[in-house]
Design a protein around this motif. Structure first.
Motif, PDB file in Angstrom:
ATOM      1  N   ASP A  40       0.836  -1.198   0.000  1.00  0.00           N
ATOM      2  CA  ASP A  40       0.000   0.000   0.000  1.00  0.00           C
ATOM      3  C   ASP A  40       0.872   1.250   0.000  1.00  0.00           C
ATOM      4  O   ASP A  40       2.076   1.188   0.254  1.00  0.00           O
ATOM      5  CB  ASP A  40      -0.903   0.015   1.231  1.00  0.00           C
ATOM      6  CG  ASP A  40      -1.980  -1.047   1.181  1.00  0.00           C
ATOM      7  OD1 ASP A  40      -2.737  -1.064   0.190  1.00  0.00           O
ATOM      8  OD2 ASP A  40      -2.065  -1.865   2.116  1.00  0.00           O
ATOM      9  N   GLY A  41       0.225   2.385  -0.251  1.00  0.00           N
ATOM     10  CA  GLY A  41       0.948   3.649  -0.221  1.00  0.00           C
ATOM     11  C   GLY A  41       0.270   4.686  -1.091  1.00  0.00           C
ATOM     12  O   GLY A  41      -0.617   4.364  -1.893  1.00  0.00           O
ATOM     13  N   PRO A  42       0.672   5.944  -0.957  1.00  0.00           N
ATOM     14  CA  PRO A  42       0.070   7.034  -1.729  1.00  0.00           C
ATOM     15  C   PRO A  42       0.502   7.040  -3.190  1.00  0.00           C
ATOM     16  O   PRO A  42       1.401   6.280  -3.586  1.00  0.00           O
ATOM     17  CB  PRO A  42       0.578   8.282  -0.994  1.00  0.00           C
ATOM     18  CG  PRO A  42       1.907   7.852  -0.466  1.00  0.00           C
ATOM     19  CD  PRO A  42       1.728   6.429  -0.048  1.00  0.00           C
ATOM     20  N   ALA A  43      -0.118   7.904  -3.982  1.00  0.00           N
ATOM     21  CA  ALA A  43       0.203   8.031  -5.407  1.00  0.00           C
ATOM     22  C   ALA A  43       1.666   8.410  -5.598  1.00  0.00           C
ATOM     23  O   ALA A  43       2.179   9.290  -4.916  1.00  0.00           O
ATOM     24  CB  ALA A  43      -0.692   9.097  -6.046  1.00  0.00           C
ATOM     25  N   GLY A  44       2.342   7.717  -6.516  1.00  0.00           N
ATOM     26  CA  GLY A  44       3.716   8.061  -6.858  1.00  0.00           C
ATOM     27  C   GLY A  44       4.766   7.486  -5.933  1.00  0.00           C
ATOM     28  O   GLY A  44       5.953   7.811  -6.060  1.00  0.00           O
ATOM     29  N   ALA A  45       4.374   6.614  -5.007  1.00  0.00           N
ATOM     30  CA  ALA A  45       5.340   6.033  -4.079  1.00  0.00           C
ATOM     31  C   ALA A  45       6.132   4.895  -4.715  1.00  0.00           C
ATOM     32  O   ALA A  45       7.083   4.389  -4.128  1.00  0.00           O
ATOM     33  CB  ALA A  45       4.639   5.537  -2.811  1.00  0.00           C
ATOM     34  N   GLY A  46       5.725   4.484  -5.921  1.00  0.00           N
ATOM     35  CA  GLY A  46       6.435   3.421  -6.626  1.00  0.00           C
ATOM     36  C   GLY A  46       5.808   2.048  -6.472  1.00  0.00           C
ATOM     37  O   GLY A  46       6.431   1.033  -6.804  1.00  0.00           O
TER      38      GLY A  46
END
Length: 218
Positions: A9-15
């Motif tokens: 998981d993670g926010p937009a653009g975190a790869g």
């Protein structure tokens, strides 16, 4: 364990997508990009000229759409939309559609079906908390806002799109706000997830870090 479920998981653009895809290839297991599923649905809504705030029509499309994933490609009603869903128009609209509870529940059921009886790497914003809460490995990827904006900007420039860096940065900020503040399955770190900050890190280094985490839990 019989099947390995890895939630990223993670926010937009975190790869997330790039790292999850490489990780799946390294481990020779199935990669499921849940973000592409929401993007594909958004592309369908835009193509049908439906207002992104018209929940009733969007839910109707969701319940009747034929969505399939084959290797690295995603299809909507038989159309390969893999490239189309990365446009800035889709990016600006996807969070509005992804926050509709009925849409999320429909796609979550599909995601869980994909993960049944398979070892998978699945990435998104609510995988460890909602889609695969019992996943053996949970990773929460993050990076600075500037890093994420530069990544998305470079990605779009390489595809020949005319974009402005500040617009990309503001778009990511707006998406972060929508993703974290939505009522249904918001973006947040699962309690048992391991945080990895990818700022300034090469993709392969992050993949190696995750493989090490997996080896320590095996």
């Amino acid at each position: 364990m019989k099947y390995l479920q890895i939630a990223i998981d993670g926010p937009a653009g975190a790869g997330k997508s790039t790292i999850a895809q490489k990780l799946a290839k390294r481990l020779n297991i199935t990669y499921i990009d849940t973000g592409s599923m929401y993007r594909a649905l958004t592309y369908k809504v835009i193509k049908e000229n439906i207002n992104i705030h018209n929940k009733e029509q969007i839910i109707n499309i969701t319940n009747n759409v034929d969505m399939t994933i084959s290797q690295d490609n995603i299809f909507i009603d038989g159309e390969d939309v893999t490239r189309n869903i990365r446009s800035q128009e889709v990016t600006k609209s996807v969070s509005y559609i992804a926050q509709i509870p009925e849409v999320r529940e429909c796609l979550v059921r599909l995601q869980q079906k994909f993960a049944t009886n398979n070892s998978v790497v699945m990435d998104g914003r609510d995988i460890g908390t909602h889609v695969l809460p019992n996943a053996a490995i949970k990773i929460f990827l993050t990076a600075s806002i500037d890093e994420r904006a530069h990544r998305r900007y470079n990605e779009l420039i390489q595809k020949g799109e005319a974009v402005v860096y500040e617009d990309i940065k503001e778009s990511i900020k707006a998406r972060d706000k929508l993703d974290t503040e939505r009522q249904h399955a918001p973006l947040k770190k699962a309690k048992d997830a391991i945080i990895l900050d990818t700022t300034g890190l090469d993709v392969d280094i992050v993949v190696e870090k995750i493989i090490y985490i997996i080896s320590q839990k095996s």
